[in-house]
Design an enzyme around this catalytic site. Structure first.
Site, PDB file in Angstrom:
ATOM      1  CB  VAL A  22      -0.965   0.023   1.207  1.00 17.42           C
ATOM      2  CG1 VAL A  22      -2.004  -1.051   1.079  1.00 17.42           C
ATOM      3  CG2 VAL A  22      -0.198  -0.119   2.505  1.00 17.42           C
ATOM      4  CB  CYS A  23       2.149   3.142  -2.173  1.00 13.59           C
ATOM      5  SG  CYS A  23       3.254   1.752  -2.175  1.00 13.59           S
ATOM      6  CB  THR A  24       1.134   8.078  -0.121  1.00 19.87           C
ATOM      7  OG1 THR A  24       0.308   7.529   0.915  1.00 19.87           O
ATOM      8  CG2 THR A  24       0.593   9.438  -0.536  1.00 19.87           C
TER       9      THR A  24
END
Ligand SMILES: *[C@@H]1O[C@H](CO)[C@@H](O)[C@H](O)[C@H]1NC(C)=O
Ligand SMILES: *[C@@H]1O[C@H](CO)[C@@H](O)[C@H](O)[C@H]1NC(C)=O
Ligand SMILES: *[C@@H]1O[C@H](CO)[C@@H](O)[C@H](O)[C@H]1NC(C)=O
Ligand SMILES: *[C@@H]1O[C@H](CO)[C@@H](O)[C@H](O)[C@H]1NC(C)=O
Ligand SMILES: *[C@@H]1O[C@H](CO)[C@@H](O)[C@H](O)[C@H]1NC(C)=O
Length: 395
Positions: free
Chosen positions: A142-144
């Site tokens: 999961v990331c930004t």
């Protein structure tokens, strides 16, 4: 709600881990403004640099890097397998699965098949285990990601890599086991042909796909996971039973970084290739307006969301949710990132100010392995290892 298995499981987990659930994120904080140059408790160090020579046969490319990181790679794979074993329980199934995965590794497209074989042999780790690592990494990320344009039309691109969701919570250290074990594997890689840089990336030793990279003078690219019902598991299943017409997401990203020559060329390939799992591609270019988020299902492009400074859209943020939907209430990293970008203002946008945004909780969280900053015009990349001391959101 299209909350999907993983996110539904997150609800259960949050109750277990945090003890209380409230709609307002208890871990959010004021936007950080003095984090760069990186220092202090959220900064865990720099990452080593390696050159990968694309003129070598694929099986030899990773030997130096993987030999250096052999011990760390073994620790991490041992944990991953422990968790897999806990899921599967049965020793016979586990052995059968490993054999199957080793065989599947040999059926990956060139050059990934050869590279993975070379890695397994240099690290002295069974091929099936390296395949497991390469698959897990596609699924649990999961990331930004942020792409932004300053008032002169210069493009910036950055991402937090958040990895290890559900992969074992270490109560003693209040951290995710795999997240912790991945940090020593993080490296900065310069891919060269004829002794010249083709693209640069930050990546994990042992992993052959790309999730962030920059091609000097052409484009920058990051990949974020998109959870969806028609998700990675179905694609994975089809791939295992032999349907091989879709790309692994991070293999496509690697292919684009290695072989596309311009923003338009990269965009075209990301929009039109068939995938094994849904994804978000965050693409930045060289000129004003060259920046977009491509929302993909396995077979189609659902949305292309471009920068448009005339309409006041000077940045784009992608976490792990479609832009036309609200983020999952227990995982809202999008609004905090937007709030901080809004406060920074376009006049002040730069890699250091973007680093500030990516250092603000919960954009920074317990899953954050690293922050990578990319600047396309001079092909610049910086990667920093991160830590999120308590109080800090588990994701
Ligand atoms: C985590 O906890 C273990 C056991 O208490 C300890 O040995 C280790 O040093 C701690 N810290 C990290 C970063 O792993
Ligand atoms: C790259 O550089 C090395 C040493 O600097 C040299 O030995 C080698 O021949 C060069 N390779 C190419 C393809 O130019
Ligand atoms: C890039 O293109 C070359 C030449 O067609 C090919 O040999 C190579 O495998 C491609 N790279 C990737 C990562 O697909
Ligand atoms: C940030 O600014 C944009 C554009 O003015 C606005 O639409 C958005 O609601 C703002 N978001 C936050 C979280 O402040
Ligand atoms: C933005 O830049 C101006 C002048 O360059 C400076 O005075 C101001 O403090 C900056 N604001 C932020 C939030 O960094």
């Amino acid at each position: 709600m299209r909350a999907q298995g993983l996110v539904a499981a997150a609800t259960v987990l949050v109750v277990a881990v945090v003890g209380a659930v409230s709609a307002k994120d208890p871990f959010s904080e004021e936007c950080k403004i003095h984090e760069y140059p990186p220092s202090g408790p959220t900064y865990k160090g720099n990452v080593p640099k390696y050159i990968i020579n694309l003129d070598l046969p694929p099986s030899e490319r990773w030997v130096k890097l993987v030999t250096d990181k052999k011990a760390e790679l073994k620790i991490m794979i041992f944990s991953l397998k422990g968790m897999l074993k806990a899921l599967i329980h049965n020793k016979k199934y586990m052995a059968a699965l490993e054999n199957k995965l080793a065989w599947l590794g040999t059926t990956l497209p060139y050059p990934f098949d050869e590279e993975i074989k070379g890695i397994a042999s240099a690290a002295d780790i069974p091929l099936g285990d390296i395949v497991v690592f390469n698959i897990f990494y596609e699924i649990f990320t999961v990331c930004t990601s942020i792409v932004a344009e300053d008032t002169t039309g210069k493009l910036y691109h950055a991402r937090n890599l958040d990895f290890g969701l559900f992969l074992g919570w270490d109560i003693k250290n209040s951290s995710w086991t795999v997240t912790k074990e991945l940090k020593p594997l993080m490296v900065s890689v310069d891919f060269q042909r004829n002794n010249k840089t083709v693209f640069k990336s930050s990546n994990l030793a042992g992993y052959v796909g790309m999730i962030s990279g920059v091609k000097p003078g052409a484009f920058s690219l990051t990949l974020n996971e998109r959870f969806s019902v028609d998700g990675g598991y179905i694609g994975l299943f089809e791939w295992i039973v032999g349907q091989r017409d879709g790309w692994w997401m991070s293999f496509l990203t690697r292919n684009v970084l290695e072989n596309c020559t311009s923003y338009e060329d990269a965009k075209d390939r990301l929009v039109n290739s068939k995938l094994l799992a849904p994804a978000y591609f965050i693409l930045g270019g060289m000129k004003s307006g060259e920046g977009c988020i491509i929302t993909r299902s396995r077979s189609a492009t659902l949305d292309i969301w471009p920068l448009d400074t005339k309409k006041g859209i000077w940045y784009l943020v992608e976490t792990n949710y479609d832009r036309w939907k609200d983020p999952f209430v227990l995982d809202n990293r999008r609004d905090p990132a937007m709030k901080c970008l809004n406060q920074t203002m376009q006049e002040n946008i730069s890699l250091p100010t973007i680093y500030n945004v990516l250092s603000t909780k919960p954009v920074l969280n317990k899953l954050t392995v690293s922050t990578t900053l990319l600047e396309v015009s001079d092909g610049h990349i910086e990667t920093y290892l991160r830590d999120c001391p308590d109080p800090c959101s588990p994701w």
